[in-house]
Design a protein around this motif. Structure first.
Motif, PDB file in Angstrom:
ATOM      1  N   THR A 197       0.814  -1.213   0.000  1.00  0.00           N
ATOM      2  CA  THR A 197       0.000   0.000   0.000  1.00  0.00           C
ATOM      3  C   THR A 197       0.849   1.266   0.000  1.00  0.00           C
ATOM      4  O   THR A 197       0.340   2.360  -0.252  1.00  0.00           O
ATOM      5  CB  THR A 197      -0.909   0.041   1.236  1.00  0.00           C
ATOM      6  OG1 THR A 197      -0.088   0.101   2.409  1.00  0.00           O
ATOM      7  CG2 THR A 197      -1.811  -1.190   1.290  1.00  0.00           C
ATOM      8  N   PRO A 229       0.335   0.402  -5.465  1.00  0.00           N
ATOM      9  CA  PRO A 229      -0.546   1.493  -5.905  1.00  0.00           C
ATOM     10  C   PRO A 229       0.136   2.356  -6.962  1.00  0.00           C
ATOM     11  O   PRO A 229       1.360   2.334  -7.114  1.00  0.00           O
ATOM     12  CB  PRO A 229      -0.791   2.287  -4.612  1.00  0.00           C
ATOM     13  CG  PRO A 229       0.354   1.952  -3.730  1.00  0.00           C
ATOM     14  CD  PRO A 229       0.782   0.557  -4.070  1.00  0.00           C
ATOM     15  N   GLU A 230      -0.668   3.081  -7.700  1.00  0.00           N
ATOM     16  CA  GLU A 230      -0.116   4.046  -8.664  1.00  0.00           C
ATOM     17  C   GLU A 230       0.850   4.996  -7.946  1.00  0.00           C
ATOM     18  O   GLU A 230       0.642   5.375  -6.804  1.00  0.00           O
ATOM     19  CB  GLU A 230      -1.257   4.857  -9.302  1.00  0.00           C
ATOM     20  CG  GLU A 230      -2.175   4.048 -10.202  1.00  0.00           C
ATOM     21  CD  GLU A 230      -1.556   3.742 -11.563  1.00  0.00           C
ATOM     22  OE1 GLU A 230      -0.464   4.287 -11.858  1.00  0.00           O
ATOM     23  OE2 GLU A 230      -2.169   2.960 -12.317  1.00  0.00           O
ATOM     24  N   ASN A 231       1.911   5.351  -8.653  1.00  0.00           N
ATOM     25  CA  ASN A 231       2.924   6.277  -8.125  1.00  0.00           C
ATOM     26  C   ASN A 231       3.657   5.720  -6.904  1.00  0.00           C
ATOM     27  O   ASN A 231       4.163   6.469  -6.065  1.00  0.00           O
ATOM     28  CB  ASN A 231       2.284   7.632  -7.762  1.00  0.00           C
ATOM     29  CG  ASN A 231       1.603   8.271  -8.955  1.00  0.00           C
ATOM     30  OD1 ASN A 231       2.151   8.271 -10.061  1.00  0.00           O
ATOM     31  ND2 ASN A 231       0.401   8.792  -8.739  1.00  0.00           N
ATOM     32  N   TYR A 232       3.718   4.393  -6.796  1.00  0.00           N
ATOM     33  CA  TYR A 232       4.449   3.766  -5.683  1.00  0.00           C
ATOM     34  C   TYR A 232       5.936   4.110  -5.777  1.00  0.00           C
ATOM     35  O   TYR A 232       6.538   4.084  -6.857  1.00  0.00           O
ATOM     36  CB  TYR A 232       4.258   2.254  -5.716  1.00  0.00           C
ATOM     37  CG  TYR A 232       4.965   1.528  -4.587  1.00  0.00           C
ATOM     38  CD1 TYR A 232       4.421   1.507  -3.308  1.00  0.00           C
ATOM     39  CD2 TYR A 232       6.181   0.862  -4.806  1.00  0.00           C
ATOM     40  CE1 TYR A 232       5.064   0.847  -2.267  1.00  0.00           C
ATOM     41  CE2 TYR A 232       6.829   0.207  -3.771  1.00  0.00           C
ATOM     42  CZ  TYR A 232       6.264   0.208  -2.508  1.00  0.00           C
ATOM     43  OH  TYR A 232       6.902  -0.452  -1.464  1.00  0.00           O
ATOM     44  N   LYS A 296       0.315  -2.432 -11.115  1.00  0.00           N
ATOM     45  CA  LYS A 296      -0.241  -1.320 -10.361  1.00  0.00           C
ATOM     46  C   LYS A 296      -1.753  -1.468 -10.207  1.00  0.00           C
ATOM     47  O   LYS A 296      -2.418  -2.061 -11.060  1.00  0.00           O
ATOM     48  CB  LYS A 296       0.081  -0.001 -11.061  1.00  0.00           C
ATOM     49  CG  LYS A 296       1.578   0.292 -11.141  1.00  0.00           C
ATOM     50  CD  LYS A 296       1.867   1.564 -11.925  1.00  0.00           C
ATOM     51  CE  LYS A 296       3.369   1.812 -12.006  1.00  0.00           C
ATOM     52  NZ  LYS A 296       3.683   3.021 -12.811  1.00  0.00           N
ATOM     53  N   TYR A 297      -2.271  -0.941  -9.109  1.00  0.00           N
ATOM     54  CA  TYR A 297      -3.721  -0.960  -8.893  1.00  0.00           C
ATOM     55  C   TYR A 297      -4.190   0.418  -8.429  1.00  0.00           C
ATOM     56  O   TYR A 297      -3.428   1.181  -7.813  1.00  0.00           O
ATOM     57  CB  TYR A 297      -4.101  -2.049  -7.878  1.00  0.00           C
ATOM     58  CG  TYR A 297      -3.651  -1.791  -6.456  1.00  0.00           C
ATOM     59  CD1 TYR A 297      -4.458  -1.085  -5.562  1.00  0.00           C
ATOM     60  CD2 TYR A 297      -2.413  -2.261  -5.995  1.00  0.00           C
ATOM     61  CE1 TYR A 297      -4.042  -0.850  -4.254  1.00  0.00           C
ATOM     62  CE2 TYR A 297      -2.000  -2.041  -4.697  1.00  0.00           C
ATOM     63  CZ  TYR A 297      -2.816  -1.324  -3.827  1.00  0.00           C
ATOM     64  OH  TYR A 297      -2.412  -1.087  -2.545  1.00  0.00           O
ATOM     65  N   ASN A 298      -5.452   0.706  -8.745  1.00  0.00           N
ATOM     66  CA  ASN A 298      -6.067   1.966  -8.318  1.00  0.00           C
ATOM     67  C   ASN A 298      -7.067   1.778  -7.196  1.00  0.00           C
ATOM     68  O   ASN A 298      -7.321   2.692  -6.413  1.00  0.00           O
ATOM     69  CB  ASN A 298      -6.790   2.626  -9.507  1.00  0.00           C
ATOM     70  CG  ASN A 298      -5.846   3.121 -10.576  1.00  0.00           C
ATOM     71  OD1 ASN A 298      -4.909   3.852 -10.252  1.00  0.00           O
ATOM     72  ND2 ASN A 298      -6.069   2.730 -11.823  1.00  0.00           N
ATOM     73  N   ASP A 299      -7.653   0.575  -7.128  1.00  0.00           N
ATOM     74  CA  ASP A 299      -8.739   0.318  -6.191  1.00  0.00           C
ATOM     75  C   ASP A 299      -8.443  -0.992  -5.467  1.00  0.00           C
ATOM     76  O   ASP A 299      -8.438  -2.069  -6.079  1.00  0.00           O
ATOM     77  CB  ASP A 299     -10.066   0.228  -6.952  1.00  0.00           C
ATOM     78  CG  ASP A 299     -11.278   0.124  -6.042  1.00  0.00           C
ATOM     79  OD1 ASP A 299     -11.198  -0.625  -5.040  1.00  0.00           O
ATOM     80  OD2 ASP A 299     -12.310   0.759  -6.339  1.00  0.00           O
TER      81      ASP A 299
END
Length: 353
Positions: A197, A229-232, A296-299
């Protein structure tokens, strides 16, 4: 065969025998039953396992042995078997075809077959053939009722009633063709995944390294895929994993790192790497040695649904508690007796035979 309580006690005694062989040191305990003929013999087989297989380092072999030391206690065995009514009126011969990717990888099947009262016919992998035979001889010495109930075979398997076979996706097709008419459990490729996360501590990310790198990533419970997550920010992850750079001391690991890196670069893939590990964005679950795939995941809720739908490709999920039925970082290579491979209850299968 002997009664259930005697069989349980035999494997508890085996756990005490194995406790002498720790990654912190090998120390003889004269109170262990039948130790005189077996201590030096098992120590020699440990050395042979390391010499024979370049992936089996002394540390990884002793880690595997130590895991079974911790598992084979009276408390654990009682907890494991409590839900079952273990009564086998007529013992069957169970053929077990073992993988060889990590040391003693087939031991859980070996234990399950014998503790339920069946007989076992074993076909070992050539990559992991030194450790189990000496342990079989040990339990025969502790409990002579096991004599004649354990058979090792190098040839074609015949005269069996059911099959447990573990291998790759390709070998699973072969297993299904030859053994499909028998009652069977056929296992194939699965991998571990980790859901990050961005809120993980450095301690958690360092522990994740154990999930990724133990046994050089060759186990089905090793984490081969990350969800981020995006932008990790991967800097914190690389910083936490740097303590595992000693993997480059192993020639086979280094050769795989160099080869896979060359292939990726020639294919013009975008990579993140730190000198001993590559991160590649990829939807697949199974990554090559020295590589971690990520997606990557958004949700997070949608990701949980995806993992549920694709659970047949996943052996274990690691997270900091955000995903149901996941385990904490650093624990993938410490399964309990009741953590069945592929989620298939081996004991329940054996009790139906």
């Amino acid at each position: 065969m002997s009664n259930l309580n005697t069989r349980k006690a035999t494997f508890v005694t085996l756990g005490k025998f194995l406790s002498q062989f720790s990654k912190d040191g090998i120390t003889k305990d004269d109170t262990v039953p039948h130790n005189e003929p077996f201590f030096d013999a098992f120590k020699m087989q440990l050395e042979r396992a390391v010499e024979f297989n370049g992936w089996f380092t002394k540390d990884s072999v002793l880690f595997a042995v130590n895991s079974w030391t911790e598992a084979l206690t009276e408390t654990n065995i009682e907890k494991w078997l409590k839900p079952y009514d273990i009564t086998v009126d007529k013992p069957k011969t169970i053929a077990v075809i073992m993988a060889g990717n990590i040391p003693l990888v087939g031991f859980h099947d070996f234990l399950s077959v014998l503790i339920t009262g069946h007989e076992i016919l074993i076909k070992q992998s050539s990559n992991d053939k030194h450790l189990l035979p000496i342990l079989a001889k040990y339990i025969e010495a502790v409990n002579p009722a096991f004599k004649g109930k354990i058979t090792f075979s190098d040839g074609k398997l015949t005269d069996f009633d059911a099959v447990i076979a573990t291998g790759s996706n390709n070998s699973a097709k072969y297993f299904d063709y030859y053994f499909g008419k028998h009652p069977h459990i056929i296992r194939q490729n699965r991998n571990g995944v980790a859901v990050l996360t961005g809120d993980e501590t450095q301690e958690e990310l360092t522990a994740l390294g154990e999930d990724v790198f133990r046994y050089f990533g060759l186990g089905c419970r090793n984490v081969a895929k990350l969800y981020v997550p995006e932008n990790y920010d991967f800097d914190n992850l690389f910083k936490a994993l740097y303590s595992y750079s000693h993997l480059l001391d192993n020639k086979k690991y280094t050769n795989n790192y160099d080869y896979n890196k060359a292939v990726y670069l020639m294919s013009l893939y975008d990579l993140l790497e730190n000198g001993f590990l590559m991160l590649k964005e990829d939807v697949s679950y199974s990554s090559p040695i020295a590589t971690l795939f990520y997606e990557k995941y958004n949700d997070l809720e949608l990701l949980k649904t995806k993992l549920t739908l694709e659970k047949d490709q996943i052996q274990v999920v690691v997270s900091n508690g955000n995903v149901p039925n996941s385990i904490p970082f650093g624990q993938t290579q410490k399964p309990q007796l009741w953590d069945y491979a592929d989620g298939v209850d081996t004991i329940a299968f054996l009790l139906k035979q």
